[in-house]
Design an enzyme around this catalytic site. Structure first.
Site, PDB file in Angstrom:
ATOM      1  CE  LYS A  12       3.936   9.974  -1.083  1.00  0.00           C
ATOM      2  NZ  LYS A  12       5.072   9.283  -1.647  1.00  0.00           N
ATOM      3  CB  SER A 108      -2.415   8.538   1.345  1.00  0.00           C
ATOM      4  OG  SER A 108      -1.763   7.298   1.464  1.00  0.00           O
ATOM      5  CG  ASP A 141       2.473   8.216   2.158  1.00  0.00           C
ATOM      6  OD1 ASP A 141       3.509   8.429   2.804  1.00  0.00           O
ATOM      7  OD2 ASP A 141       2.430   7.524   1.123  1.00  0.00           O
TER       8      ASP A 141
HETATM    9  O1  C5P Z   1       1.351   2.862   5.519  1.00  0.00           O
HETATM   10  P1  C5P Z   1       0.954   2.333   4.188  1.00  0.00           P
HETATM   11  O2  C5P Z   1      -0.283   1.481   4.263  1.00  0.00           O
HETATM   12  O3  C5P Z   1       0.860   3.372   3.131  1.00  0.00           O
HETATM   13  O4  C5P Z   1       2.128   1.370   3.735  1.00  0.00           O
HETATM   14  C1  C5P Z   1       1.999   0.479   2.657  1.00  0.00           C
HETATM   15  C2  C5P Z   1       3.100  -0.552   2.724  1.00  0.00           C
HETATM   16  O5  C5P Z   1       4.369   0.065   2.442  1.00  0.00           O
HETATM   17  C3  C5P Z   1       3.285  -1.203   4.067  1.00  0.00           C
HETATM   18  O6  C5P Z   1       2.430  -2.310   4.207  1.00  0.00           O
HETATM   19  C4  C5P Z   1       4.741  -1.616   4.048  1.00  0.00           C
HETATM   20  O7  C5P Z   1       4.919  -2.794   3.287  1.00  0.00           O
HETATM   21  C5  C5P Z   1       5.384  -0.486   3.271  1.00  0.00           C
HETATM   22  N1  C5P Z   1       5.916   0.580   4.137  1.00  0.00           N
HETATM   23  C6  C5P Z   1       7.049   0.323   4.906  1.00  0.00           C
HETATM   24  N2  C5P Z   1       7.552   1.296   5.715  1.00  0.00           N
HETATM   25  C7  C5P Z   1       6.973   2.514   5.772  1.00  0.00           C
HETATM   26  C8  C5P Z   1       5.825   2.790   5.001  1.00  0.00           C
HETATM   27  C9  C5P Z   1       5.319   1.801   4.185  1.00  0.00           C
HETATM   28  O8  C5P Z   1       7.610  -0.788   4.861  1.00  0.00           O
HETATM   29  N3  C5P Z   1       7.495   3.453   6.563  1.00  0.00           N
END
Ligand code: C5P
Length: 302
Positions: A12, A108, A141
């Protein structure tokens, strides 16, 4: 020989990445427009007495890919098995083309492909809404990697609404090498923002209108990524890379997600090759990709 199922999931990019305040759960409120592009990882699963994982890469640095139970694709398989009440041990192979820790949601995509592949391997027929809910638990994601196309993302990115997008866009992806930690980039953004109040982010209606009209020229002036200043602070060389792409006549340049991959919008394949060649001459690996494309899907079952 045991049956095997292969699914593909696209990388993406974010045409808009609006980052709002930190929520109580530590995530940031997002208003984002995602687009899936034709750069795919493939996940193959076969029934096995124990769970194993093999990762191979087509020109991709695999050093940051976990090969143990912490791998997001293995966690996806486990989450689906737990929900369905099946044993769920699999021999999983991931073939990577999406840059690792590059801001294109490669991990993801693997999780989304693993959900689709395991659902087929175990003949579960899991309702779409439940696959999306599982995906949201795995990462912000992952739902978009299932849905694909062009879509808005809200919440922490996991609430995905497809957009009517009539256009097709050709992007040059520049791979400056090395990864950037997503949490690290968000932390740097928080540091840069300090104590100043952060408004809730909003989807750009102008960008949505440009997408509805397939207006690539209009899109160029509207691309925006709130994480860019933070990533550029952590990797100063990226500023020069973005400028080099613009000097090479790209219609627009921006950081992809949390970076360090950079994106350049171009008019068509010929223009993309020109921009890509110019960046490659100054030593940066590039590839050309197009979007939107569909989300995670089955390739074959043998
Ligand atoms: O959701 P995901 O595991 O991909 O997110 C990875 C990291 O990115 C999270 O642990 C956080 O530190 C940050 N993040 C965030 N806010 C979001 C998405 C991701 O702070 N909306």
């Amino acid at each position: 020989m045991s049956r095997s199922v292969t699914a593909a999931a696209p990388a993406k990019i974010n045409l808009q990445l609006g980052v709002g305040p930190v929520r109580r759960d530590g995530f940031h409120t997002l208003a984002t427009i995602y687009q899936a592009v034709d750069l795919y990882d493939e996940v193959t699963v076969a029934s096995s007495a124990s769970t194993t994982l093999t990762v191979t890469g087509d020109g991709v640095d695999l050093v940051d890919v976990p090969e143990d139970a912490s791998n997001l694709a293995l966690r996806a398989a486990q989450a689906l098995a737990d929900r369905a009440g099946v044993a769920g041990t699999v021999a999983m192979r991931i073939r990577k083309r999406i840059p690792v820790a590059g801001g294109m949601a490669g991990g993801s995509a693997d999780a989304a492909a693993a959900l689709v592949a395991c659902d087929a391997l175990w003949d579960l027929g899991t309702p779409r809404a439940e696959l999306l809910a599982l995906a949201a638990e795995l990462g912000s994601d992952v739902p978009f990697c299932l849905v694909g196309g062009t879509a808005t993302g809200s919440g922490r990115g996991e609430v995905v609404e497809p957009l009517n997008d009539v256009g097709s866009y050709t992007w040059v992806v520049a791979l400056p090498g090395g990864g950037l930690s997503t949490p690290g980039v968000y932390r740097e953004l928080d540091r840069l923002r300090g104590q100043s109040p952060v408004p809730d982010p909003e989807i750009s209606e102008d960008l949505v209108a440009a997408l509805r009209q397939g207006d690539a020229a209009g899109l160029a002036g509207l691309l925006a990524n709130d994480l860019q200043p933070a990533a550029l602070g952590l990797r100063p060389g990226l500023t020069e890379l973005l400028e080099r792409g613009l000097s090479a006549s790209a219609s627009a340049a921006l950081l992809s997600g949390s970076g360090p991959t950079c994106l350049f919008l171009t008019r068509d394949e010929t223009h993309a090759r020109q921009v890509g060649d110019a960046l490659a001459r100054s030593g940066t690996a590039t590839l050309v990709t197009r979007g939107p494309v569909p989300g995670a899907h089955l390739l074959h079952a043998l």
